[in-house]
Design a protein around this motif. Structure first.
Motif, PDB file in Angstrom:
ATOM      1  N   UNK A  66      31.365  45.592  66.215  1.00 33.88           N
ATOM      2  CA  UNK A  66      32.100  44.906  67.292  1.00 33.88           C
ATOM      3  C   UNK A  66      32.489  45.848  68.436  1.00 33.88           C
ATOM      4  N   UNK A  67      32.796  47.099  68.124  1.00 33.18           N
ATOM      5  CA  UNK A  67      33.143  48.052  69.176  1.00 33.18           C
ATOM      6  C   UNK A  67      31.939  48.349  70.055  1.00 33.18           C
ATOM      7  N   UNK A  68      30.769  48.560  69.434  1.00 26.52           N
ATOM      8  CA  UNK A  68      29.552  48.842  70.201  1.00 26.52           C
ATOM      9  C   UNK A  68      29.171  47.641  71.063  1.00 26.52           C
ATOM     10  N   UNK A  69      29.231  46.438  70.484  1.00 27.61           N
ATOM     11  CA  UNK A  69      28.806  45.238  71.218  1.00 27.61           C
ATOM     12  C   UNK A  69      29.747  44.896  72.369  1.00 27.61           C
ATOM     13  N   UNK A  70      30.963  45.477  72.368  1.00 26.71           N
ATOM     14  CA  UNK A  70      31.892  45.202  73.466  1.00 26.71           C
ATOM     15  C   UNK A  70      31.618  46.074  74.692  1.00 26.71           C
ATOM     16  N   UNK A  71      30.804  47.141  74.529  1.00 29.23           N
ATOM     17  CA  UNK A  71      30.524  48.036  75.666  1.00 29.23           C
ATOM     18  C   UNK A  71      29.024  48.200  75.902  1.00 29.23           C
ATOM     19  N   UNK A  72      28.203  47.381  75.234  1.00 31.81           N
ATOM     20  CA  UNK A  72      26.749  47.482  75.407  1.00 31.81           C
ATOM     21  C   UNK A  72      26.113  46.165  74.990  1.00 31.81           C
ATOM     22  N   UNK A  88      13.963  40.774  52.917  1.00 36.73           N
ATOM     23  CA  UNK A  88      12.631  40.724  52.329  1.00 36.73           C
ATOM     24  C   UNK A  88      11.980  39.362  52.439  1.00 36.73           C
ATOM     25  N   UNK A  89      12.724  38.357  52.889  1.00 36.55           N
ATOM     26  CA  UNK A  89      12.155  37.015  53.081  1.00 36.55           C
ATOM     27  C   UNK A  89      12.244  36.639  54.555  1.00 36.55           C
ATOM     28  N   UNK A  90      13.097  35.678  54.883  1.00 35.78           N
ATOM     29  CA  UNK A  90      13.251  35.253  56.269  1.00 35.78           C
ATOM     30  C   UNK A  90      14.170  36.222  57.002  1.00 35.78           C
ATOM     31  N   UNK A  91      13.778  36.621  58.201  1.00 38.46           N
ATOM     32  CA  UNK A  91      14.583  37.547  58.974  1.00 38.46           C
ATOM     33  C   UNK A  91      15.504  36.835  59.939  1.00 38.46           C
ATOM     34  N   UNK A  92      16.448  37.608  60.505  1.00 39.87           N
ATOM     35  CA  UNK A  92      17.418  37.078  61.460  1.00 39.87           C
ATOM     36  C   UNK A  92      17.495  38.007  62.661  1.00 39.87           C
ATOM     37  N   UNK A  93      17.486  37.421  63.858  1.00 37.59           N
ATOM     38  CA  UNK A  93      17.650  38.181  65.084  1.00 37.59           C
ATOM     39  C   UNK A  93      18.957  37.765  65.742  1.00 37.59           C
ATOM     40  N   UNK A  94      19.875  38.728  65.897  1.00 40.30           N
ATOM     41  CA  UNK A  94      21.158  38.477  66.553  1.00 40.30           C
ATOM     42  C   UNK A  94      21.167  39.238  67.870  1.00 40.30           C
ATOM     43  N   UNK A  95      21.492  38.524  68.945  1.00 39.97           N
ATOM     44  CA  UNK A  95      21.575  39.162  70.263  1.00 39.97           C
ATOM     45  C   UNK A  95      22.970  38.987  70.825  1.00 39.97           C
ATOM     46  N   UNK A  96      23.482  40.067  71.404  1.00 42.05           N
ATOM     47  CA  UNK A  96      24.769  40.003  72.108  1.00 42.05           C
ATOM     48  C   UNK A  96      24.555  40.581  73.494  1.00 42.05           C
ATOM     49  N   UNK A  97      24.683  39.736  74.497  1.00 41.38           N
ATOM     50  CA  UNK A  97      24.520  40.157  75.877  1.00 41.38           C
ATOM     51  C   UNK A  97      25.698  39.650  76.679  1.00 41.38           C
ATOM     52  N   UNK A  98      26.360  40.566  77.379  1.00 43.84           N
ATOM     53  CA  UNK A  98      27.564  40.227  78.140  1.00 43.84           C
ATOM     54  C   UNK A  98      28.602  39.538  77.251  1.00 43.84           C
ATOM     55  N   UNK A  99      28.706  40.068  75.994  1.00 47.73           N
ATOM     56  CA  UNK A  99      29.679  39.589  75.000  1.00 47.73           C
ATOM     57  C   UNK A  99      29.419  38.147  74.544  1.00 47.73           C
ATOM     58  N   UNK A 100      28.198  37.651  74.741  1.00 50.14           N
ATOM     59  CA  UNK A 100      27.818  36.316  74.257  1.00 50.14           C
ATOM     60  C   UNK A 100      26.837  36.500  73.105  1.00 50.14           C
ATOM     61  N   UNK A 101      27.158  35.919  71.938  1.00 48.40           N
ATOM     62  CA  UNK A 101      26.342  36.089  70.732  1.00 48.40           C
ATOM     63  C   UNK A 101      25.433  34.895  70.507  1.00 48.40           C
ATOM     64  N   UNK A 102      24.162  35.173  70.235  1.00 47.90           N
ATOM     65  CA  UNK A 102      23.206  34.139  69.834  1.00 47.90           C
ATOM     66  C   UNK A 102      22.436  34.653  68.630  1.00 47.90           C
ATOM     67  N   UNK A 103      21.945  33.741  67.807  1.00 53.18           N
ATOM     68  CA  UNK A 103      21.162  34.139  66.628  1.00 53.18           C
ATOM     69  C   UNK A 103      20.001  33.182  66.443  1.00 53.18           C
ATOM     70  N   UNK A 104      18.916  33.680  65.837  1.00 51.59           N
ATOM     71  CA  UNK A 104      17.746  32.862  65.582  1.00 51.59           C
ATOM     72  C   UNK A 104      16.951  33.444  64.415  1.00 51.59           C
ATOM     73  N   UNK A 105      16.087  32.630  63.856  1.00 50.50           N
ATOM     74  CA  UNK A 105      15.210  33.083  62.772  1.00 50.50           C
ATOM     75  C   UNK A 105      14.094  33.930  63.375  1.00 50.50           C
ATOM     76  N   UNK A 106      13.718  35.003  62.683  1.00 50.72           N
ATOM     77  CA  UNK A 106      12.668  35.881  63.189  1.00 50.72           C
ATOM     78  C   UNK A 106      11.935  36.516  62.021  1.00 50.72           C
TER      79      UNK A 106
END
Length: 585
Positions: free
Chosen positions: A101-107, A116-134
């Motif tokens: 959380x500290x890193x995502x607040x300044x970058x 090992x099965x289904x992956x997850x991609x989490x993106x945080x841009x301008x303190x907005x979080x989104x997630x999707x299957x990857x």
């Protein structure tokens, strides 16, 4: 209206980032520690533009589920501890749940993870979080971009690229030394800079990070008690540094700063290094978690160990013992050979050496042996030691260089240079140690001795320090407001300057805030040994040289003087032949 209110989560995270994330190397540290806690055994770090543009950490650890990947960016969300009991039995590198959380607040952050099965991609841009299957292999990849984009003051504070890269390399190096069982690789601007094999061999890891020269000059060190274990390497004098940054202490896989332990290591090297030099040391400690408090500093850099005093005393005793079990004779400095490319048009004249037929004795070669009548000196007094403690090879003196160095054949085709003053310092130091260890080693001064101090110095000469002075043979009794009468002094040798010794030791006691018996004992004897020793520019006969060599060989540490300077430098037959290009002939 109430003036006190709860900060919103975004602002709270930025405040926390100010404590945890100081520069790009802080990001690397936090992300690599997370990878290690996920049981990764292969970790790659990629740095672009000193970390300002991109930091990427890839590992082959356990990975996370989608729920955990999203929750990991919530403040104080952690899988490391769950109760108060766990806080005092920490076995992981992270436990507060502040890093992500500290890193995502300044970058801006991208996290790709899979178990090992289904992956997850989490993106945080301008303190907005989104997630999707990857799609992803097992493990985690964390990508940090635009570090400090929303804190311009912090971004401006960063140093030049080479300085930030150097900090990152230092952080990476210490993490790799703490985990030789993990394969690490560091890429800076797409170039591989450092890499370790992960085979669990600490010495191999040191060689990968510091080079062959360092690895060849290491002495293994180990010690074990019911409460802690120590494994690592001690550097010889050839690896001495001008600062203490090369004293590397890792505790339970974490690089830490333990002031008392670091001071103990420096004190233990007192006899082996000059006062302005510091050792190269890598020690890995394994300590029962219940005895350690990691929750002291925001970055968990400084820790507290309940048995630190016991550990300190053990290091002061064991490090010198370990170093003395190996060959510490100094070697000549090696320089790269000078290669001169001959030009076709150059012409050379024959070099002619002219020798005078009659050379006066004072113009004779620097290496010389004269009759003692030529330069009369007071007899050289050598204190004999225990005949059973002979460590040096056979040495036969053949002369004196600059009236300062004894030149000896080593019996194996080489020769040694012995600093006569440093050698006598070592001999006298160990002799005086023996004197002070005896129950009856004191007497009254030959002449009444009164020491006058300033009012401030009298205040600093506490009762505890007066009791410590007794251990080095000095008994002081108050005699007026700021004066002391000296009632006892040690019996070192006939005719030594009692007042000078007493004043030197009192000065040491006054100026040291945290004085202990070991330090006072060492400093007192070192001061006396130096003043009682023969000096440079003093003529020694061959028999005097033999006495010095014989007495030196019977000391516990014939390699260095009490101040850490080398006593003897050896030129082996191989080194001589190599210098004269005679190898293989």
């Amino acid at each position: 209206m109430s003036k006190i209110h709860v900060l919103d989560i975004e602002l709270a995270n930025q405040i926390a980032a100010g404590e945890v994330i100081e520069r790009p190397s802080s990001v690397v540290k936090e992300l690599v520690e997370n990878a290690l806690d996920a049981n990764a055994n292969n970790i790659a770090v990629y740095i672009v533009a000193a970390g300002r543009e991109e930091i990427r950490v890839e590992d082959n650890g356990e990975g996370m589920s989608k729920e955990d990947a999203v929750l990991a960016f919530s403040r104080h969300a952690t899988s490391k501890i769950s109760s108060k009991f766990d806080l005092f039995h920490i076995k992981t590198l992270g436990f507060r749940g502040e890093a992500l959380p500290s890193i995502s607040s300044v970058a801006n952050v991208e996290l790709l993870t899979s178990q090992g099965d289904v992956g997850t991609l989490v993106k945080i841009k301008n303190n907005v979080l989104t997630s999707e299957v990857a799609r992803s292999r097992k493990g985690t990849i964390v990508k940090i971009t635009n570090l400090f984009y929303n804190t311009p003051a912090r971004l401006k504070y960063l140093k030049a690229d080479y300085t930030e890269n150097a900090n990152t390399i230092e952080t990476f190096t210490r993490l790799a030394l703490a985990h030789p069982e993990v394969a690490f690789s560091l890429y800076i601007d797409n170039k591989l800079r450092l890499e370790t094999s992960g085979r669990g061999d600490l010495k191999e890891t040191i060689m990968n990070l510091y080079g062959l020269h360092v690895a060849k000059n290491l002495v293994p060190f180990s010690y074990k008690t019911p409460d802690y274990e120590i494994e690592g390497y001690l550097g010889k004098a050839e690896l001495a540094r001008s600062n203490r940054y090369s004293i590397i202490v890792n505790l339970n896989g974490r690089n830490v700063y333990m002031p008392k332990v670091q001071a103990a290591i420096i004190d233990a090297y007192h006899d082996f290094l000059a006062p302005t030099r510091y050792p190269f040391v890598v020690l890995n400690f394994k300590i029962e978690p219940a005895l350690v408090d990691f929750n002291v500093h925001p970055t968990k850099k400084e820790v507290r160990f309940s048995k630190e005093t016991e550990l300190r005393l053990a290091l002061i005793r064991l490090i010198p013992e370990t170093l003395l079990q190996t060959d510490l004779v100094a070697r000549p400095y090696q320089s790269e050979p000078f290669i001169y490319e001959k030009k076709a048009e150059e012409k050379y004249e024959q070099l002619t050496l002219k020798f005078e037929d009659s050379v006066k004795e004072k113009e004779s070669p620097i290496i010389q042996e004269r009759e003692s009548e030529v330069l009369p000196q007071r007899p050289l007094e050598i204190k004999k030691g225990d005949d059973s403690v002979i460590k040096s090879p056979f040495l036969q003196p053949i002369g004196q260089l600059n009236l300062t160095y004894i030149v000896c054949e080593d019996g194996e085709g080489g020769f040694c240079l012995i600093d006569q003053h440093a050698a006598m310092e070592r001999i006298n130091y160990e002799h005086f140690q023996d004197v002070l260890s005896k129950p009856k080693h004191v007497r009254s001064p030959l002449t009444p001795l009164l020491i006058d101090l300033t009012a401030a110095e009298t205040q600093l000469l506490t009762k505890d320090k007066l009791e410590l002075l007794l251990t080095v043979g000095i008994k002081l009794v108050p005699f007026g407001i700021n004066s002391f009468r000296v009632e006892e002094v040690p019996i070192f040798q006939k005719g030594y300057d009692e007042e000078l010794y007493v004043r030197d030791v009192i000065n040491i006691a006054i100026n040291e805030n945290e004085l202990d018996l070991t330090k006072l004992y060492r400093e007192a004897i070192s001061s006396m040994a130096c003043k009682a020793s023969i000096r440079a520019n003093q003529f020694l006969s061959i028999s005097d040289m033999k006495n010095v060599i014989d007495s030196l060989s019977k000391t516990t540490n014939p390699y260095t003087c009490p101040h850490g300077r080398p006593v003897i430098i050896r030129f082996t037959k191989y080194e001589l032949e190599k210098m004269f290009k005679r190898t293989g002939t």
